[in-house]
Design a protein around this motif. Structure first.
Motif, PDB file in Angstrom:
ATOM      1  N   ALA A  52       8.554 -47.249 -21.958  1.00  0.00           N
ATOM      2  CA  ALA A  52      10.001 -47.395 -22.159  1.00  0.00           C
ATOM      3  C   ALA A  52      10.544 -48.592 -21.391  1.00  0.00           C
ATOM      4  N   VAL A  53      10.067 -48.792 -20.159  1.00  0.00           N
ATOM      5  CA  VAL A  53      10.507 -49.941 -19.366  1.00  0.00           C
ATOM      6  C   VAL A  53      10.021 -51.237 -20.003  1.00  0.00           C
ATOM      7  N   GLU A  54       8.754 -51.281 -20.384  1.00  0.00           N
ATOM      8  CA  GLU A  54       8.213 -52.516 -20.948  1.00  0.00           C
ATOM      9  C   GLU A  54       8.805 -52.815 -22.315  1.00  0.00           C
ATOM     10  N   ALA A  55       9.264 -51.799 -23.003  1.00  0.00           N
ATOM     11  CA  ALA A  55       9.921 -52.025 -24.299  1.00  0.00           C
ATOM     12  C   ALA A  55      11.210 -52.812 -24.145  1.00  0.00           C
ATOM     13  N   THR A  56      11.833 -52.740 -22.976  1.00  0.00           N
ATOM     14  CA  THR A  56      13.038 -53.528 -22.714  1.00  0.00           C
ATOM     15  C   THR A  56      12.705 -54.960 -22.314  1.00  0.00           C
ATOM     16  N   GLY A  57      11.423 -55.205 -22.001  1.00  0.00           N
ATOM     17  CA  GLY A  57      11.016 -56.515 -21.483  1.00  0.00           C
ATOM     18  C   GLY A  57      10.998 -56.560 -19.977  1.00  0.00           C
ATOM     19  N   GLY A  58      11.211 -55.417 -19.325  1.00  0.00           N
ATOM     20  CA  GLY A  58      11.259 -55.374 -17.873  1.00  0.00           C
ATOM     21  C   GLY A  58       9.896 -55.180 -17.240  1.00  0.00           C
ATOM     22  N   ARG A  59       9.781 -55.636 -15.997  1.00  0.00           N
ATOM     23  CA  ARG A  59       8.578 -55.394 -15.197  1.00  0.00           C
ATOM     24  C   ARG A  59       8.647 -53.991 -14.613  1.00  0.00           C
ATOM     25  N   VAL A  60       7.529 -53.296 -14.588  1.00  0.00           N
ATOM     26  CA  VAL A  60       7.465 -51.935 -14.063  1.00  0.00           C
ATOM     27  C   VAL A  60       7.306 -51.939 -12.552  1.00  0.00           C
ATOM     28  N   ILE A  61       8.100 -51.106 -11.892  1.00  0.00           N
ATOM     29  CA  ILE A  61       7.816 -50.694 -10.527  1.00  0.00           C
ATOM     30  C   ILE A  61       7.254 -49.281 -10.648  1.00  0.00           C
ATOM     31  N   LEU A  62       5.983 -49.106 -10.322  1.00  0.00           N
ATOM     32  CA  LEU A  62       5.328 -47.818 -10.513  1.00  0.00           C
ATOM     33  C   LEU A  62       5.631 -46.925  -9.311  1.00  0.00           C
ATOM     34  N   MET A  63       6.566 -46.006  -9.523  1.00  0.00           N
ATOM     35  CA  MET A  63       7.068 -45.169  -8.444  1.00  0.00           C
ATOM     36  C   MET A  63       6.104 -44.030  -8.126  1.00  0.00           C
ATOM     37  N   ALA A  64       6.196 -43.528  -6.907  1.00  0.00           N
ATOM     38  CA  ALA A  64       5.391 -42.374  -6.511  1.00  0.00           C
ATOM     39  C   ALA A  64       5.834 -41.147  -7.295  1.00  0.00           C
ATOM     40  N   SER A  65       4.891 -40.225  -7.522  1.00  0.00           N
ATOM     41  CA  SER A  65       5.116 -39.072  -8.397  1.00  0.00           C
ATOM     42  C   SER A  65       5.034 -37.765  -7.619  1.00  0.00           C
ATOM     43  N   ARG A  66       6.131 -36.999  -7.642  1.00  0.00           N
ATOM     44  CA  ARG A  66       6.110 -35.663  -7.053  1.00  0.00           C
ATOM     45  C   ARG A  66       5.134 -34.768  -7.800  1.00  0.00           C
ATOM     46  N   ALA A  67       5.073 -34.926  -9.109  1.00  0.00           N
ATOM     47  CA  ALA A  67       4.167 -34.099  -9.919  1.00  0.00           C
ATOM     48  C   ALA A  67       2.713 -34.361  -9.541  1.00  0.00           C
ATOM     49  N   HIS A  74      18.123 -63.651 -14.683  1.00  0.00           N
ATOM     50  CA  HIS A  74      18.029 -63.070 -13.341  1.00  0.00           C
ATOM     51  C   HIS A  74      16.735 -62.282 -13.157  1.00  0.00           C
ATOM     52  N   LEU A  75      16.373 -62.091 -11.905  1.00  0.00           N
ATOM     53  CA  LEU A  75      15.166 -61.344 -11.535  1.00  0.00           C
ATOM     54  C   LEU A  75      15.453 -59.847 -11.560  1.00  0.00           C
ATOM     55  N   ILE A  76      14.557 -59.091 -12.211  1.00  0.00           N
ATOM     56  CA  ILE A  76      14.710 -57.635 -12.248  1.00  0.00           C
ATOM     57  C   ILE A  76      13.344 -56.982 -12.402  1.00  0.00           C
ATOM     58  N   ALA A  77      13.201 -55.814 -11.805  1.00  0.00           N
ATOM     59  CA  ALA A  77      12.057 -54.937 -12.020  1.00  0.00           C
ATOM     60  C   ALA A  77      12.592 -53.514 -11.995  1.00  0.00           C
ATOM     61  N   CYS A  78      11.918 -52.601 -12.705  1.00  0.00           N
ATOM     62  CA  CYS A  78      12.520 -51.284 -12.952  1.00  0.00           C
ATOM     63  C   CYS A  78      11.541 -50.156 -12.669  1.00  0.00           C
ATOM     64  N   GLY A  79      12.070 -49.101 -12.091  1.00  0.00           N
ATOM     65  CA  GLY A  79      11.266 -47.967 -11.713  1.00  0.00           C
ATOM     66  C   GLY A  79      10.804 -47.131 -12.892  1.00  0.00           C
ATOM     67  N   ALA A  80       9.502 -46.845 -12.926  1.00  0.00           N
ATOM     68  CA  ALA A  80       8.922 -45.903 -13.884  1.00  0.00           C
ATOM     69  C   ALA A  80       8.162 -44.856 -13.091  1.00  0.00           C
ATOM     70  N   GLY A  81       8.412 -43.594 -13.413  1.00  0.00           N
ATOM     71  CA  GLY A  81       7.767 -42.520 -12.678  1.00  0.00           C
ATOM     72  C   GLY A  81       7.440 -41.351 -13.582  1.00  0.00           C
ATOM     73  N   THR A  82       7.530 -40.153 -13.010  1.00  0.00           N
ATOM     74  CA  THR A  82       7.242 -38.935 -13.784  1.00  0.00           C
ATOM     75  C   THR A  82       8.337 -37.899 -13.577  1.00  0.00           C
ATOM     76  N   ASP A  83       9.547 -38.342 -13.230  1.00  0.00           N
ATOM     77  CA  ASP A  83      10.583 -37.401 -12.800  1.00  0.00           C
ATOM     78  C   ASP A  83      11.100 -36.503 -13.926  1.00  0.00           C
TER      79      ASP A  83
END
Length: 384
Positions: free
Chosen positions: A141-156, A109-118
């Motif tokens: 951490a996301v790429e270690a699972t084999g997932g594609r990164v969705i680079l989320m916006a950062s409040r920091a 299945h298709l999946i992509a996962c959020g990575a941020g600075t939360d």
């Protein structure tokens, strides 16, 4: 007859009959890449403090992702629809990502996962290097699972950056370290007030120029960008300036039918929170679009727009309440309890209007059961 008592704007009640909508079915081959940003199901029996820590019902949460995949939709994991940074912390988000990527790979299945600075709490001592390192840790951490990164916006990053050049500095460094192209995510301040002034300007068109510069400098590292500004005009303007090979993923929960259909100069793919509750309608629309059947496409989609605009009305950041409410009404979970206690963020009137608009859109698969579930919620809120 599935009758239900709903509150009225005048302070009274009215009887509404729920109708049965079409059963969701897997669509055919689509000509758009489509992700549904999926919600998480809270564990209602956990002895926790919802405002302080998350308790997830993993079985129901993963079953809902299987539901989306079974219809042909991709899953955008651990995004704001999953209450990321709004009740769902990084450690729980990582477990969610690990579980989802494992299941996605097992089923193809298709999946992509959020990575941020939360996980980073920015203060006056926080530096751009700290923000970069926080991004890199989550991306790894996301790429270690084999997932594609969705680079989320950062409040920091908003707190630390002094101007557009600081955004370019951080994004250029983070993107350079990725193993596969990422989906960028520009989340507007209507979804998260802490992101006001992203890309170094509160003027969206000026901010867009900085974002486009970043994309042009890193095009080989970028699959596409999702923008969530609730403005079709701004999305189209940006879409027409993207480098070849970089997709626009609409995040516009107000104007998605026209943006996905596109115009003579292009179209948007989709990464949408509203596709969580309207998955079946989205599948019917996308199948029709792939066949060139514009009439059926709009018949399936247009009736869902009033519902989506209501769910995502200001304060837009509370839209998750409507998404989870509909998941409960349609039997994807057995309760209306949310991570962070966010079932309380919308009024009884608001929930009543969700029922009316979902009914008009034909979203209730089992109206008798939906009416019983809704009645329980409204009774607890004084509608008797």
């Amino acid at each position: 007859m599935a009758k239900l008592l709903l509150p009225t704007a005048a302070g009274g009640t009215e009887s509404v009959t729920l109708k049965q909508g079409p059963k969701p079915e897997r669509g055919g081959d689509w000509n758009r890449v489509v992700y549904a940003a999926a919600h998480v199901v809270a564990d209602p029996f956990a002895d926790n403090d919802p405002w302080l820590d998350a308790a997830v019902d993993w079985d129901k949460t993963m079953a809902f992702r299987e539901h989306l995949w079974s219809l042909g939709l991709g899953v955008a994991e651990a995004m704001d629809t999953a209450q990321r940074g709004m009740g769902l912390d990084w450690s729980t988000s990582l477990e969610l990502i690990q579980r989802s990527v494992k299941d996605a790979k097992a089923g193809g299945h298709l999946i992509a996962c959020g990575a941020g600075t939360d996980h980073l709490v920015a203060d006056e001592t926080t530096t751009l290097d700290d923000v970069t390192a926080a991004y890199e840790m989550q991306c790894e951490a996301v790429e270690a699972t084999g997932g594609r990164v969705i680079l989320m916006a950062s409040r920091a990053l908003v707190k630390v950056a002094k101007g557009p050049e600081d955004y370019l500095h951080v994004y250029n460094r983070v993107l350079s370290g990725l193993n596969q192209p990422a989906v960028m995510h520009w989340l507007g301040e209507m979804f998260d007030p802490a992101l006001d002034g992203y890309w170094g300007s509160s003027d969206h068109m000026q901010a867009m120029e900085t974002c486009l510069q970043m994309i042009r400098e890193n095009a080989a590292k970028i699959d596409g960008i999702k923008i969530s500004l609730l403005s079709a005009e701004k999305e189209i303007a940006m879409r027409r300036q993207l480098p070849d090979g970089v997709k626009m993923y609409t995040g516009d929960d107000f104007n998605y039918p026209e943006l996905i259909e596109g115009d003579e100069q292009g179209y948007s793919h989709a990464l949408l929170g509203i596709f969580d509750p309207i998955a079946g309608a989205a599948c019917r629309a996308l199948t029709a679009l792939a066949k060139g059947d514009s009439a059926t496409y709009h018949d399936a989609f247009d009736v869902t727009v009033p519902l989506s605009r209501h769910i995502f009305k200001a304060p837009t950041r509370f839209y998750k309440t409507g998404v989870v409410f509909l998941a409960y009404l349609n039997g994807h979970q057995d309760h209306f309890t949310m991570v962070g206690g966010q079932e309380s963020t919308r009024s009884t009137q608001h929930l009543g209007q969700i029922v009316r608009l979902a009914n008009e859109a034909g979203l209730f698969i089992n109206p008798d059961e939906s009416a019983k579930r809704a009645a329980a919620v409204f009774a607890a809120r004084g509608v008797v």
